[in-house]
Design a protein around this motif. Structure first.
Motif, mmCIF file in Angstrom:
data_model
loop_
_atom_site.group_PDB
_atom_site.id
_atom_site.type_symbol
_atom_site.label_atom_id
_atom_site.label_comp_id
_atom_site.label_asym_id
_atom_site.label_seq_id
_atom_site.Cartn_x
_atom_site.Cartn_y
_atom_site.Cartn_z
ATOM 1 N N ILE A 131 0.835 -1.200 0.000
ATOM 2 C CA ILE A 131 0.000 0.000 0.000
ATOM 3 C C ILE A 131 0.873 1.254 0.000
ATOM 4 C CG2 ILE A 131 -1.688 1.340 1.315
ATOM 5 C CD1 ILE A 131 -2.890 -1.373 2.209
ATOM 6 N N GLU A 132 1.941 1.250 0.784
ATOM 7 C CA GLU A 132 2.854 2.402 0.802
ATOM 8 C C GLU A 132 3.449 2.639 -0.580
ATOM 9 O OE1 GLU A 132 4.252 2.076 5.493
ATOM 10 O OE2 GLU A 132 5.397 1.010 3.939
ATOM 11 N N ALA A 133 3.859 1.572 -1.248
ATOM 12 C CA ALA A 133 4.417 1.699 -2.598
ATOM 13 C C ALA A 133 3.353 2.194 -3.579
ATOM 14 C CB ALA A 133 4.994 0.361 -3.060
ATOM 15 N N SER A 134 2.138 1.708 -3.433
ATOM 16 C CA SER A 134 1.036 2.124 -4.306
ATOM 17 C C SER A 134 0.744 3.614 -4.152
ATOM 18 C CB SER A 134 -0.209 1.296 -3.970
ATOM 19 O OG SER A 134 -1.340 1.797 -4.628
ATOM 20 N N VAL A 135 0.734 4.092 -2.921
ATOM 21 C CA VAL A 135 0.493 5.518 -2.676
ATOM 22 C C VAL A 135 1.631 6.349 -3.265
ATOM 23 C CG1 VAL A 135 0.339 7.304 -0.877
ATOM 24 C CG2 VAL A 135 -0.985 5.183 -0.655
ATOM 25 N N SER A 136 2.871 5.923 -3.052
ATOM 26 C CA SER A 136 4.025 6.654 -3.602
ATOM 27 C C SER A 136 3.938 6.750 -5.123
ATOM 28 C CB SER A 136 5.337 5.970 -3.209
ATOM 29 O OG SER A 136 5.589 6.090 -1.837
ATOM 30 N N LYS A 137 3.630 5.643 -5.758
ATOM 31 C CA LYS A 137 3.545 5.612 -7.218
ATOM 32 C C LYS A 137 2.401 6.498 -7.723
ATOM 33 C CE LYS A 137 3.118 2.483 -11.121
ATOM 34 N NZ LYS A 137 2.938 1.118 -11.579
ATOM 35 N N PRO A 160 -9.262 17.024 -4.034
ATOM 36 C CA PRO A 160 -10.276 15.982 -4.266
ATOM 37 C C PRO A 160 -9.704 14.745 -4.970
ATOM 38 C CG PRO A 160 -11.186 18.125 -4.771
ATOM 39 C CD PRO A 160 -9.709 18.324 -4.528
ATOM 40 N N GLU A 161 -8.831 14.974 -5.935
ATOM 41 C CA GLU A 161 -8.204 13.852 -6.639
ATOM 42 C C GLU A 161 -7.252 13.086 -5.719
ATOM 43 O OE1 GLU A 161 -5.669 13.174 -10.725
ATOM 44 O OE2 GLU A 161 -6.847 15.004 -10.519
ATOM 45 N N LEU A 162 -6.517 13.807 -4.873
ATOM 46 C CA LEU A 162 -5.619 13.151 -3.919
ATOM 47 C C LEU A 162 -6.401 12.281 -2.942
ATOM 48 C CD1 LEU A 162 -3.095 16.016 -3.054
ATOM 49 C CD2 LEU A 162 -2.589 13.879 -4.241
ATOM 50 N N LYS A 163 -7.518 12.804 -2.430
ATOM 51 C CA LYS A 163 -8.345 12.042 -1.493
ATOM 52 C C LYS A 163 -8.890 10.782 -2.153
ATOM 53 C CE LYS A 163 -9.904 15.748 1.566
ATOM 54 N NZ LYS A 163 -11.090 16.489 2.064
ATOM 55 N N SER A 164 -9.305 10.907 -3.389
ATOM 56 C CA SER A 164 -9.815 9.751 -4.134
ATOM 57 C C SER A 164 -8.714 8.711 -4.324
ATOM 58 C CB SER A 164 -10.358 10.217 -5.478
ATOM 59 O OG SER A 164 -10.763 9.126 -6.251
ATOM 60 N N GLU A 215 -8.753 4.871 -2.968
ATOM 61 C CA GLU A 215 -8.563 3.725 -3.865
ATOM 62 C C GLU A 215 -7.447 2.814 -3.360
ATOM 63 O OE1 GLU A 215 -8.009 4.868 -7.955
ATOM 64 O OE2 GLU A 215 -9.735 6.227 -7.867
ATOM 65 N N SER A 216 -6.402 3.402 -2.812
ATOM 66 C CA SER A 216 -5.258 2.610 -2.339
ATOM 67 C C SER A 216 -5.501 1.945 -0.994
ATOM 68 C CB SER A 216 -4.007 3.491 -2.227
ATOM 69 O OG SER A 216 -3.593 3.931 -3.494
ATOM 70 N N THR A 217 -6.385 2.542 -0.160
ATOM 71 C CA THR A 217 -6.510 2.072 1.222
ATOM 72 C C THR A 217 -7.901 1.601 1.632
ATOM 73 O OG1 THR A 217 -7.113 4.244 2.113
ATOM 74 C CG2 THR A 217 -4.745 3.746 1.924
ATOM 75 N N SER A 218 -8.929 2.003 0.909
ATOM 76 C CA SER A 218 -10.341 1.781 1.261
ATOM 77 C C SER A 218 -10.784 2.636 2.452
ATOM 78 C CB SER A 218 -10.644 0.302 1.546
ATOM 79 O OG SER A 218 -10.367 -0.470 0.407
ATOM 80 N N PHE A 219 -9.954 3.553 2.902
ATOM 81 C CA PHE A 219 -10.313 4.482 3.969
ATOM 82 C C PHE A 219 -10.531 5.870 3.371
ATOM 83 C CE2 PHE A 219 -8.427 1.137 6.426
ATOM 84 C CZ PHE A 219 -9.036 1.193 7.667
ATOM 85 N N GLN A 220 -11.382 6.659 4.016
ATOM 86 C CA GLN A 220 -11.625 8.038 3.587
ATOM 87 C C GLN A 220 -10.621 8.973 4.271
ATOM 88 O OE1 GLN A 220 -13.811 9.057 1.280
ATOM 89 N NE2 GLN A 220 -14.678 7.013 1.024
ATOM 90 N N VAL A 221 -10.226 10.014 3.570
ATOM 91 C CA VAL A 221 -9.375 11.056 4.145
ATOM 92 C C VAL A 221 -10.283 12.049 4.864
ATOM 93 C CG1 VAL A 221 -7.768 12.939 3.649
ATOM 94 C CG2 VAL A 221 -7.617 10.799 2.350
ATOM 95 N N LEU A 272 -5.637 2.410 9.708
ATOM 96 C CA LEU A 272 -5.189 1.559 8.606
ATOM 97 C C LEU A 272 -4.108 0.590 9.063
ATOM 98 C CD1 LEU A 272 -5.036 0.708 5.641
ATOM 99 C CD2 LEU A 272 -3.582 2.704 5.218
ATOM 100 N N GLU A 273 -3.155 1.069 9.836
ATOM 101 C CA GLU A 273 -2.056 0.205 10.292
ATOM 102 C C GLU A 273 -2.589 -0.969 11.099
ATOM 103 O OE1 GLU A 273 2.375 0.786 12.057
ATOM 104 O OE2 GLU A 273 0.805 1.915 13.074
ATOM 105 N N GLU A 274 -3.522 -0.706 12.005
ATOM 106 C CA GLU A 274 -4.103 -1.769 12.831
ATOM 107 C C GLU A 274 -4.885 -2.756 11.966
ATOM 108 O OE1 GLU A 274 -7.643 -1.311 15.677
ATOM 109 O OE2 GLU A 274 -5.856 -1.102 16.946
ATOM 110 N N SER A 275 -5.604 -2.250 10.994
ATOM 111 C CA SER A 275 -6.396 -3.145 10.134
ATOM 112 C C SER A 275 -5.494 -4.071 9.324
ATOM 113 C CB SER A 275 -7.311 -2.358 9.200
ATOM 114 O OG SER A 275 -6.603 -1.767 8.127
ATOM 115 N N LEU A 276 -4.295 -3.594 8.980
ATOM 116 C CA LEU A 276 -3.372 -4.436 8.228
ATOM 117 C C LEU A 276 -2.698 -5.476 9.117
ATOM 118 C CD1 LEU A 276 -1.747 -1.650 6.042
ATOM 119 C CD2 LEU A 276 -3.291 -3.444 5.254
#
Length: 123
Positions: free
Chosen positions: A7-13, A77-81, A85-91, A115-119
């Motif tokens: 997930i961290e790599a996905s967000v970075s990319k 708005p695009e960043l939050k989306s 998409e990467s985490t299934s959590f809302q910002v 998110l960390e606890e859920s993982l």
């Protein structure tokens, strides 16, 4: 199942691609960390050579910070989306600042859950 590192790599990319598409250029290096209900992103090399030159003057430095902040807010708005998409959590909130001395930007996305606890609970 996606791991914390995936997930961290996905967000970075995704953030790097967003920078290129929305701001016209990407950072040199991106590092994303998930910490409890936060996604912390460090972007290095975000300033243009002209911005680096201008940032030597206090008024110009403040102008660069303001303009960069306004640009990021316009794309929020695009960043939050993208984060959703990467985490299934809302910002639920977003914080950012740029260092005109180092050319680094820090972004913090506060999520509506841990998110960390859920993982770690899935392992």
């Amino acid at each position: 199942m996606r791991t914390k590192g995936m997930i961290e790599a996905s967000v970075s990319k995704a953030l790097t691609q967003w920078e290129r598409d929305f701001l016209g250029r990407g950072s040199v290096e991106v590092k994303t960390d998930i910490l409890r209900n936060m996604i912390v992103v460090l972007l290095k090399g975000v300033m243009t050579p002209a911005e680096k030159l201008l940032s030597k003057e206090k008024d110009s430095m403040l102008s660069i910070k303001k303009i960069r902040s306004d640009m990021i807010e316009a794309g929020l708005p695009e960043l939050k989306s993208m984060i959703h998409e990467s985490t299934s959590f809302q910002v639920v909130s977003f914080h950012t600042d740029i260092s005109t001395k180092t050319g680094e930007r820090l972004m913090v996305f506060m999520l509506d859950g841990n998110l960390e606890e859920s993982l770690t609970s899935k392992n």
